[in-house]
Scaffold this motif. Structure first.
Motif, PDB file in Angstrom:
ATOM      1  N   GLU A   1      45.885  33.495  47.294  1.00  0.00           N
ATOM      2  CA  GLU A   1      46.453  34.292  46.173  1.00  0.00           C
ATOM      3  C   GLU A   1      47.916  33.957  45.989  1.00  0.00           C
ATOM      4  OE1 GLU A   1      45.914  37.426  49.534  1.00  0.00           O
ATOM      5  OE2 GLU A   1      44.849  35.689  48.493  1.00  0.00           O
TER       6      GLU A   1
ATOM      7  N   ASN B   1      49.880  29.605  44.203  1.00  0.00           N
ATOM      8  CA  ASN B   1      50.668  29.373  42.963  1.00  0.00           C
ATOM      9  C   ASN B   1      52.199  29.904  42.948  1.00  0.00           C
ATOM     10  OD1 ASN B   1      48.438  28.025  41.730  1.00  0.00           O
ATOM     11  ND2 ASN B   1      47.420  30.030  41.307  1.00  0.00           N
TER      12      ASN B   1
ATOM     13  N   GLU C   1      45.243  34.876  38.959  1.00  0.00           N
ATOM     14  CA  GLU C   1      44.231  33.843  38.737  1.00  0.00           C
ATOM     15  C   GLU C   1      42.973  34.594  38.592  1.00  0.00           C
ATOM     16  OE1 GLU C   1      42.836  29.476  40.379  1.00  0.00           O
ATOM     17  OE2 GLU C   1      44.433  30.728  41.131  1.00  0.00           O
ATOM     18  N   ASP C   2      42.221  34.136  37.686  1.00  0.00           N
ATOM     19  CA  ASP C   2      40.718  34.540  37.616  1.00  0.00           C
ATOM     20  C   ASP C   2      39.914  33.316  37.244  1.00  0.00           C
ATOM     21  OD1 ASP C   2      40.740  34.554  34.873  1.00  0.00           O
ATOM     22  OD2 ASP C   2      41.368  36.593  34.512  1.00  0.00           O
TER      23      ASP C   2
ATOM     24  N   GLN D   1      41.363  32.214  33.630  1.00  0.00           N
ATOM     25  CA  GLN D   1      42.914  32.078  33.328  1.00  0.00           C
ATOM     26  C   GLN D   1      43.619  32.154  34.313  1.00  0.00           C
ATOM     27  OE1 GLN D   1      44.130  33.990  29.263  1.00  0.00           O
ATOM     28  NE2 GLN D   1      45.326  35.333  30.576  1.00  0.00           N
ATOM     29  N   LEU D   2      44.884  31.444  34.221  1.00  0.00           N
ATOM     30  CA  LEU D   2      46.100  31.413  35.075  1.00  0.00           C
ATOM     31  C   LEU D   2      47.226  32.201  34.480  1.00  0.00           C
ATOM     32  CD1 LEU D   2      46.333  28.108  37.024  1.00  0.00           C
ATOM     33  CD2 LEU D   2      46.248  30.227  37.978  1.00  0.00           C
ATOM     34  N   THR D   3      47.572  33.466  34.747  1.00  0.00           N
ATOM     35  CA  THR D   3      48.651  34.200  34.098  1.00  0.00           C
ATOM     36  C   THR D   3      49.936  34.122  34.670  1.00  0.00           C
ATOM     37  OG1 THR D   3      46.919  35.694  32.992  1.00  0.00           O
ATOM     38  CG2 THR D   3      49.242  36.282  32.834  1.00  0.00           C
TER      39      THR D   3
ATOM     40  N   LEU E   1      50.521  24.171  38.607  1.00  0.00           N
ATOM     41  CA  LEU E   1      49.382  24.883  39.004  1.00  0.00           C
ATOM     42  C   LEU E   1      47.858  24.378  38.856  1.00  0.00           C
ATOM     43  CD1 LEU E   1      51.058  28.153  37.435  1.00  0.00           C
ATOM     44  CD2 LEU E   1      51.526  26.958  39.781  1.00  0.00           C
TER      45      LEU E   1
ATOM     46  N   PRO F   1      45.201  24.343  36.360  1.00  0.00           N
ATOM     47  CA  PRO F   1      43.869  25.208  35.913  1.00  0.00           C
ATOM     48  C   PRO F   1      42.697  24.330  36.113  1.00  0.00           C
ATOM     49  CG  PRO F   1      45.797  25.465  34.331  1.00  0.00           C
ATOM     50  CD  PRO F   1      46.209  24.137  35.375  1.00  0.00           C
TER      51      PRO F   1
ATOM     52  N   GLN G   1      39.245  27.115  33.158  1.00  0.00           N
ATOM     53  CA  GLN G   1      40.532  27.991  33.203  1.00  0.00           C
ATOM     54  C   GLN G   1      41.657  27.554  32.166  1.00  0.00           C
ATOM     55  OE1 GLN G   1      41.938  27.715  37.020  1.00  0.00           O
ATOM     56  NE2 GLN G   1      41.397  29.644  37.598  1.00  0.00           N
TER      57      GLN G   1
ATOM     58  N   LEU H   1      46.033  28.122  30.698  1.00  0.00           N
ATOM     59  CA  LEU H   1      47.374  28.714  31.331  1.00  0.00           C
ATOM     60  C   LEU H   1      47.868  29.576  30.365  1.00  0.00           C
ATOM     61  CD1 LEU H   1      49.778  28.628  33.293  1.00  0.00           C
ATOM     62  CD2 LEU H   1      50.689  26.835  31.866  1.00  0.00           C
TER      63      LEU H   1
END
Length: 541
Positions: free
Chosen positions: A144, A147, A181-182, A185-187, A210, A212, A216, A218
């Motif tokens: 976690e 990124n 991150e899920d 999506q990468l937020t 990053l 994705p 996923q 971004l």
């Protein structure tokens, strides 16, 4: 040796714990605080134990910084070390009587075991394409947090050797909290970055940095609120933009550039004017065959000819040399070509056929090998048998702006023997040696990770070329072509296979209509065709 692997890990958050492990190998390690930068070494020979000592030769390759960058040694040297062992104080087992070096040394093989090779991306100086900068992430970093670490590395700037070829991230870029991150999506929540243009450029950098995966996407946020971005991220990386299908293959046959049959490429004979497609030594074909660059033997020397199949292919008048290297199209476009003319780098405009010698660190130096990455801003060169990299500083295609940055030595196991070089991945080169033992090696652009492939062949290697098949974190490597004693070969690791015949055959010309004949020999079986000798095989694009 375990002592040379013990320093591996995350020295940003876990340096104290790592040093406690390292000290377990020492009779007296108290007070030793060498810092988090690691000296990368390669074990040259197996340790030679004698009683309570063991001798081993280590080659110093460079430094792995806490920011994940490998800075190659500019004077890679070998040193013989003697490790002396004594009884471990207060317990069973043996430990080192003294530390062999004041710096923490890390066996370079540990990079592939305890680190992930990850690129971060910067915009070139023209804001037209992204340029990768390879880094090494300790696998000990919590998933976690990886990124966040990549973002921070990006914000800290590029490697020093790329200075002048790339730009830093937009001013006042800052991360608010952690990147979330899920599966979808990468937020990335940013601070006060308001303008649309820097938002779009940063989004492209973060997309490629990053990486994705799968479904996923971004998503950028400003102070916790979603904001829209360009989303045309793939085309910002020239290693994949508009790549489409596998590129075409070509080779020189009896002084004529010919198309080769490969994969799903069913195009017919290459349509070039016979008046110019002759006495060809080597060639470069732009994407979609938009333009051609031909090196030809003319009047005891070599000349460069540039043009398209539709327009006239004509000589570059300002460039004449005894020897000109295989041309390279910059940016995978049909606008600018780079060559070595008598060992010196020259840049040529395809539009007006003007040529200028590359300025900067190239002035006064000669090279035997030259290659340019798909991004058009990173060069690799061979000089006096050794490998170097340099930034290619430029303003678009303006010839007078082309300058080579400072040469950076890249150590390899074939130092002093190298002849040519080509990019086969965004961050990986293929290099070749010549002579009694021809070898190929794949080496990262910083010299940290290397594989050497002896070919069990002898001869002279020329016209080494490769095609970068993908970008980002992909492990796909491109195909490699080379000439061995003037004959084209397809290279796969240490295996060489001649081009032609069943391997990439030449596209045959259309057979002429048979003429009526009453000769008794007209029905006789034709003589078997003579297999042509192919040379200077190359890729489209």
């Amino acid at each position: 040796m375990d002592f040379l692997q013990a320093p591996a890990g995350d020295h940003v958050n876990g340096h104290t714990a790592i040093m406690n492990e390292v000290r377990k190998f020492l009779a007296d390690g108290e007070g030793w605080e060498p810092g988090g930068n690691l000296t990368l070494v390669r074990v040259v020979d197996e340790p030679s134990p004698r009683g309570n000592t063991a001798d081993v030769t280590l080659r110093h390759l460079g430094t792995l910084t806490v920011d994940g960058e490998v800075i190659p040694s500019q004077n890679p040297t070998e040193k013989r070390y003697r490790f002396k062992f004594v009884q471990k104080p207060g317990g069973p087992g043996l430990v080192l009587a003294e530390r062999p070096d004041e710096q923490l040394m890390l066996d370079v093989d540990s990079l592939t075991k305890y680190y992930a090779k990850l690129p971060i991306y910067f915009w070139n100086s023209d804001d037209t394409a992204l340029v990768p900068d390879v880094r090494y992430m300790p696998t000990a970093v919590a998933e976690e947090q990886r990124n966040n670490r990549l973002f921070d590395w990006l914000n800290n700037g590029s490697s020093a050797w790329l200075e002048g070829a790339v730009k830093p991230v937009p001013k006042d870029t800052q991360r608010v909290g952690s990147i979330v991150e899920d599966a979808h999506q990468l937020t990335v929540n940013l601070g006060a970055l308001v303008d649309q243009t820097p938002r779009d450029t940063l989004a492209a950098q973060l997309y490629w940095t990053l990486w994705p995966e799968g479904e996923q996407r971004l998503q950028l946020q400003m102070d916790g609120r979603d904001v829209a971005t360009d989303y045309r991220f793939p085309e910002k990386n020239l290693a994949v933009a508009a790549r489409g299908t596998d590129p075409g293959r070509y080779a020189v046959v009896d002084g004529v550039l010919r198309r080769l049959r490969w994969g799903n490429d069913h195009r017919g004979v290459l349509q070039l004017d016979d008046a110019v497609n002759r006495n060809v030594v080597s060639a470069a074909v732009a994407r979609d065959e938009a333009a051609f660059a031909l090196v030809r033997n003319v009047g005891g020397g070599q000349r460069l000819f540039i043009g398209s199949a539709r327009d006239q292919i004509a000589e570059v008048p300002g460039l004449r040399a005894a020897s000109i290297s295989r041309p390279i199209w910059l940016d995978r476009a049909a606008s600018t070509v780079l060559v070595l003319a008598d060992g010196r780098p020259w840049v040529v405009s395809a539009r007006d056929r003007k040529a200028e010698e590359v300025r900067g660190a190239a002035v006064g130096k000669t090279f035997t090998g030259l290659t340019v990455a798909p991004d058009g801003r990173r060069m690799a060169l061979v000089r006096e048998g050794n490998l170097y990299v340099a930034a290619l500083k430029r303003q678009g295609t303006k010839l007078s702006s082309f300058a080579m940055g400072d040469l950076r030595r890249v150590p390899t196991s074939l130092d002093g023997q190298l002849q040519e070089v080509a990019f086969m991945q965004e961050d990986t080169l293929v290099v070749s040696s010549s002579g009694d033992k021809v070898s190929l090696a794949q080496v990262t652009i910083d010299g940290a990770i290397e594989q050497v492939f002896p070919t069990n062949q002898r001869g002279v290697v020329t016209n080494l070329t490769a095609y970068v098949a993908n970008a980002g974190r992909s492990v796909t490597t491109g195909s490699v072509l080379l000439d061995l004693d003037g004959e084209a070969h397809l290279a796969f690791e240490g295996s060489l296979q001649r081009v032609g015949g069943q391997t990439m055959p030449v596209v045959p010309p259309k057979s002429p209509e048979p003429s009526p004949s009453t000769s008794p020999s007209a029905s006789a079986s034709p003589a078997p065709p003579i297999e042509p000798v192919l040379s200077a095989a190359c890729f489209e694009g």
